[in-house]
Design an enzyme around this catalytic site. Structure first.
Site, PDB file in Angstrom:
ATOM      1  N   CYS A 202       0.837  -1.208   0.000  1.00  0.00           N
ATOM      2  CA  CYS A 202       0.000   0.000   0.000  1.00  0.00           C
ATOM      3  C   CYS A 202       0.870   1.255   0.000  1.00  0.00           C
ATOM      4  CB  CYS A 202      -0.947  -0.002   1.194  1.00  0.00           C
ATOM      5  SG  CYS A 202      -0.134  -0.098   2.797  1.00  0.00           S
ATOM      6  N   HIS A 499      -1.582   1.228   7.624  1.00  0.00           N
ATOM      7  CA  HIS A 499      -2.071   1.115   6.247  1.00  0.00           C
ATOM      8  C   HIS A 499      -2.099   2.509   5.622  1.00  0.00           C
ATOM      9  CE1 HIS A 499      -4.176  -0.419   2.782  1.00  0.00           C
ATOM     10  NE2 HIS A 499      -5.199   0.403   2.984  1.00  0.00           N
TER      11      HIS A 499
END
Length: 545
Positions: A202, A499
């Protein structure tokens, strides 16, 4: 170019309607006046000397002789009479006046080579003339090597030369069965595409989303301007070019960036592996590799960001001015260093913060709430550009005093980049602690960098910058220093486990959240209330250099 009109004019239509043009297999009948004796040879001479100009001699002759015989202009759609030696402006109708007085009905456009009939009042098509034009154009290309002469300029061509596209029978069938064209509207989502997470990637996906929505970078890659000389499948610029093609192809399914990941691992080995990496570190590594794989306009390797004209440096590189002032003699030593991003300290870090917004309560603001005295991006920039006393433990040798003296150091912006990237230092790594700083920082949709420019500091020192009136300030801001937000990278979670996501602006007021393969619409409030890790701003007004 407009379709050619062929045939004769027929007037006197019923009801007083406009003059129409009748299509005739024979073409324009006024060509018969010109097609006598050695007309083909004469037309070839016109194309060789005044239109395509393949040799150096004919280019010189064209530059000297091809001016309007009435006003002396070189431009204004210059045309040459095919019946005599006369050049005239089409825009100012000097060639029309010549045709009317001399009854010379045909002229050739010296820029594109089209034949104009003043009786038909339009450009006409003739198979024999078109064949001569194409033959002479090819001859000129061979004489010119890797370039061609156009608009009075020598233009370098990229790659091989391509002839005019003509559809095949198969393509004509496809065009007939697919008459509709895609309409580009304010709600268009071309360019929005998710990215598959290949295992803690990510950090890469969020930066790719920001880069693919950088306007000038998009224009560069979609116009095929990169000419690669590296080994096959090893150039990151080529892969980015392919990535842009994928993003703006109109496909909606998520893209799998496995080739990009492989190249990043190859050229930035410290990012190799399936562990979670820092998005900021990836951004700098990606810009560095792209910068090294690019070439500047002179075809030289881009190894020095101070003297590079590659697309990365054109967009992202700014100049940071450092002024070190001696406390004894007040002499100033100035250096200017290039930068791709600006890293800003935050309240709550172990580094003392100075100062908060006017009217702030001065307390440390955590990301859980947004009180009135919340820290702003401007506060962080004020701290970044404030004078800093270096202290007795960091004395430098003053060139004026010729001895080691205490000094102050101040950073300002000497040159602003087209895209300004601000890195909010949320991850603190020191010998004693490792943690994430969750302090909320308010950032604006529009940012004025005028107060942080070196020129503003110099004006203040000269006593010329004391509370400028609003008109002067706005004039200075709107010219060069005004930025608009177009991408925000966020990090959710802790230092050990987190994240990355990205907010990107598709149009002026349309924002989307990119969470790996998932793209969802977002509001401006969602963007401005987010924590913020990397902030991407684009100049609203570009200066010509």
């Amino acid at each position: 170019q407009r379709p050619h009109k062929v045939g004769n004019d027929v007037g006197g239509a019923k009801g007083g309607s406009d003059v129409v043009c009748v299509m005739s297999p024979a073409g324009c009948s006024h060509l018969n006046v010109f097609k006598v004796d050695n007309w083909k040879q004469n037309l070839r001479v016109v194309y060789q000397c005044f239109v395509w100009s393949g040799s150096a001699e004919t280019r010189k002759r064209k530059a000297k002789s091809c001016i309007c015989h009435m006003c002396g202009a070189h431009l204004n759609r210059l045309h040459s009479c095919l019946h005599c030696i006369f050049f005239g402006c089409f825009t100012k109708k000097h060639i029309h006046e010549h045709a009317r007085t001399k009854r010379h009905n045909l002229a050739v456009d010296l820029l594109y080579g089209g034949i104009y009939c003043f009786v038909c009042q339009d450009y006409i098509y003739d198979k024999d003339m078109e064949q001569i034009a194409k033959e002479e154009q090819r001859k000129a290309w061979k004489l010119q090597g890797n370039g061609f002469w156009k608009c009075g300029l020598w233009l370098q061509s990229i790659g091989e030369k391509y002839s005019t596209w003509e559809p095949t029978k198969r393509e004509l069938e496809l065009l007939r069965h697919n008459p509709k064209r895609r309409k580009i509207t304010a709600n268009c989502t071309i360019g929005l595409r998710g990215l598959i997470n290949l295992g803690n990637t990510c950090f890469m996906n969020c930066i790719v989303q920001a880069l693919t929505h950088t306007p000038l970078l998009r224009d560069f890659f979609l116009s095929d301007r990169h000419k690669c000389e590296m080994q096959a499948n090893s150039c990151l610029v080529c892969e980015m070019s392919q990535l842009f093609q994928e993003f703006y192809s109109g496909h909606r399914s998520p893209h799998i960036p496995f080739r990009l990941l492989h190249l990043v691992w190859t050229h930035a080995r410290h990012l190799a592996g399936y562990e979670q990496q820092d998005a900021h570190e990836f951004l700098i590594a990606a810009l560095d590799v792209l910068h090294r794989h690019c070439k500047d306009d002179n075809g030289k390797k881009a190894n020095n960001p101070n003297h590079c004209n590659c697309i990365i440096d054109q967009i992202f590189t700014g100049g940071l001015q450092s002024d070190v002032t001696c406390q004894a003699c007040h002499g100033v030593s100035t250096t200017i260093d290039p930068f791709w991003d600006i890293s800003l300290d935050l309240p709550g870090s172990s580094t003392p913060f100075w100062p908060l917004s006017p009217g702030s309560d001065g307390g440390v603001v955590n990301g859980e709430s947004h009180p009135t005295g919340a820290t702003t991006l401007t506060d962080c920039l004020r701290r970044f550009t404030r004078p800093e006393h270096l202290g007795s433990s960091a004395k430098i040798k003053c060139s004026g005093c010729h001895s080691y003296q205490e000094s102050t150091k101040q950073l300002t912006m000497k040159r602003l980049p087209i895209v300004a990237c601000f890195h909010l230092k949320r991850f603190e790594h020191s010998a004693k602690l490792r943690r994430k700083i969750t302090t909320y920082v308010s950032f604006p949709l529009e940012l004025d960098m005028t107060p942080f420019m070196a020129s503003s500091k110099e004006s203040r020192m000269n006593g010329q910058y004391q509370q400028p009136d609003e008109q002067v300030c706005n004039s200075l801001s709107l010219s060069l220093c005004r930025y608009a937000l177009f991408a925000v990278v966020n990090h959710q979670g802790t230092l050990e486990s987190g994240h990355y996501t990205t907010f990107i602006r598709q149009h002026k007021d349309q924002w989307f959240k990119c969470d790996d393969a998932i793209i969802t619409k977002a509001s401006i409030k969602d963007v401005l209330d987010s924590e913020g890790y990397l902030l991407f701003y684009h100049k609203q007004f570009l200066e010509y250099e």
